[in-house]
Design an enzyme around this catalytic site. Structure first.
Site, short mmCIF file in Angstrom:
data_model
loop_
_atom_site.label_atom_id
_atom_site.label_comp_id
_atom_site.label_asym_id
_atom_site.label_seq_id
_atom_site.Cartn_x
_atom_site.Cartn_y
_atom_site.Cartn_z
NE ARG A 199 -3.28 -7.31 -3.82
CZ ARG A 199 -4.01 -7.87 -2.89
NH1 ARG A 199 -3.43 -8.32 -1.81
NH2 ARG A 199 -5.32 -7.98 -3.02
CG HIS B 174 -1.93 -1.00 1.35
ND1 HIS B 174 -2.02 -1.87 2.41
CD2 HIS B 174 -2.95 -1.32 0.51
CE1 HIS B 174 -3.06 -2.68 2.23
NE2 HIS B 174 -3.63 -2.38 1.08
N1 COA Z 1 -0.52 -4.03 -1.58
C1 COA Z 1 -0.88 -4.90 -0.64
N2 COA Z 1 -2.17 -5.28 -0.44
C2 COA Z 1 -3.09 -4.73 -1.21
C3 COA Z 1 -2.79 -3.82 -2.21
C4 COA Z 1 -1.43 -3.48 -2.39
N3 COA Z 1 -1.04 -2.62 -3.32
N4 COA Z 1 -3.94 -3.46 -2.82
C5 COA Z 1 -4.93 -4.13 -2.22
N5 COA Z 1 -4.43 -4.91 -1.26
C6 COA Z 1 -5.19 -5.84 -0.40
C7 COA Z 1 -5.58 -5.33 0.95
O1 COA Z 1 -4.56 -5.59 1.89
C8 COA Z 1 -6.82 -6.12 1.23
O2 COA Z 1 -6.44 -7.39 1.69
P1 COA Z 1 -7.24 -8.13 2.82
O3 COA Z 1 -8.58 -8.44 2.23
O4 COA Z 1 -6.38 -9.27 3.08
O5 COA Z 1 -7.34 -7.18 3.97
C9 COA Z 1 -7.44 -6.33 -0.13
O6 COA Z 1 -6.43 -6.14 -1.06
C10 COA Z 1 -8.59 -5.39 -0.42
O7 COA Z 1 -8.17 -4.07 -0.22
P2 COA Z 1 -8.90 -3.09 0.82
O8 COA Z 1 -8.09 -1.88 0.95
O9 COA Z 1 -9.18 -3.81 2.08
O10 COA Z 1 -10.15 -2.73 0.05
P3 COA Z 1 -11.60 -3.18 0.39
O11 COA Z 1 -11.97 -4.15 -0.63
O12 COA Z 1 -11.86 -3.50 1.79
O13 COA Z 1 -12.34 -1.80 0.25
C11 COA Z 1 -13.19 0.18 -0.56
C12 COA Z 1 -12.55 -1.14 -0.89
C13 COA Z 1 -13.06 0.51 0.92
C14 COA Z 1 -12.47 1.23 -1.33
C15 COA Z 1 -14.67 0.04 -0.95
O14 COA Z 1 -15.31 -0.90 -0.11
C16 COA Z 1 -15.43 1.34 -0.88
O15 COA Z 1 -15.33 2.14 -1.76
N6 COA Z 1 -16.21 1.57 0.19
C17 COA Z 1 -16.96 2.83 0.41
C18 COA Z 1 -18.45 2.67 0.21
C19 COA Z 1 -18.81 2.80 -1.24
O16 COA Z 1 -18.66 3.83 -1.86
N7 COA Z 1 -19.29 1.69 -1.80
C20 COA Z 1 -19.62 1.60 -3.20
C21 COA Z 1 -18.42 1.16 -3.99
S1 COA Z 1 -18.75 1.14 -5.71
#
Ligand code: COA
Length: 165
Positions: free
Chosen positions: A96, A18
């Protein structure tokens, strides 16, 4: 015109993957909002405030230029709305593998429908493509070395959390 981007995520906790994306994003935008988002489908280890603090500490530890950075949390509401209110034209997402793109593509399209915001996908650094927050937590909980995946600040906080549980 100021080019503003939002880098959203659960960041539970932020990994070096990240932080690499964040550092590179600061080279492309005048202002980057690091946004810790509450994801109701995940049971986080850390509170939003703790996650945000760990990112701030990690950024300092890595010597990332903090002048373009803004730090915030989104406990409820739409990411697209946050972007619109803060004048951001872009969302930054790290990917990734192809699996990340499959998961992210519909979200990027819906976010664009909602507010016209664009999503910029940045490839993760070679060597960090297999790192995730869940894996880091699992390895730490089982006594493994996570120093290759997270900053010292994050490593220390995970240990404190595990010792307290
Ligand atoms: N390096 C390491 N890990 C990475 C990475 C990187 N470059 N990019 C993504 N990841 C991993 C994260 O560690 C996470 O892993 P985990 O599931 O083991 O914890 C996974 O990929 C997902 O990333 P995360 O940051 O947890 O994203 P998310 O899927 O939880 O959330 C949001 C995405 C928060 C941006 C999304 O839910 C959101 O926009 N929420 C707001 C509400 C909204 O608007 N909803 C409508 C969306 S259209």
């Amino acid at each position: 015109m100021k080019h503003i981007a939002v880098y959203p995520g659960s960041f539970d906790p932020a990994t070096l993957g990240h932080l690499g994306i964040l550092k590179r994003a600061t080279k492309l935008f005048d202002e980057v909002h690091v946004l810790v988002v509450h994801n109701p489908s995940k049971q986080p280890l850390f509170t939003s405030a703790e996650r945000l603090n760990m990112i701030k500490q990690s950024v300092r530890e890595l010597g990332v230029d903090i002048s373009p950075l803004r730090f915030s949390t989104l406990e409820s509401g739409l990411l697209a709305e946050y972007a619109e209110v803060h004048g951001a034209h872009a969302l930054i997402k790290g990917f990734r593998t192809v699996a990340d793109i499959e998961y992210e593509l519909p979200m990027s399209q819906v976010n664009n429908d909602l507010s016209g915001v664009e999503t910029i996908f940045m490839a993760s650094e070679p060597g960090l493509g297999y790192v995730s927050s869940s894996l880091v937590k699992e390895v730490a909980a089982l006594g493994g070395d996570i120093s290759k995946y997270v900053t010292d600040a994050v490593s220390q906080k995970i240990q404190e959390k595990l010792n307290a549980s």
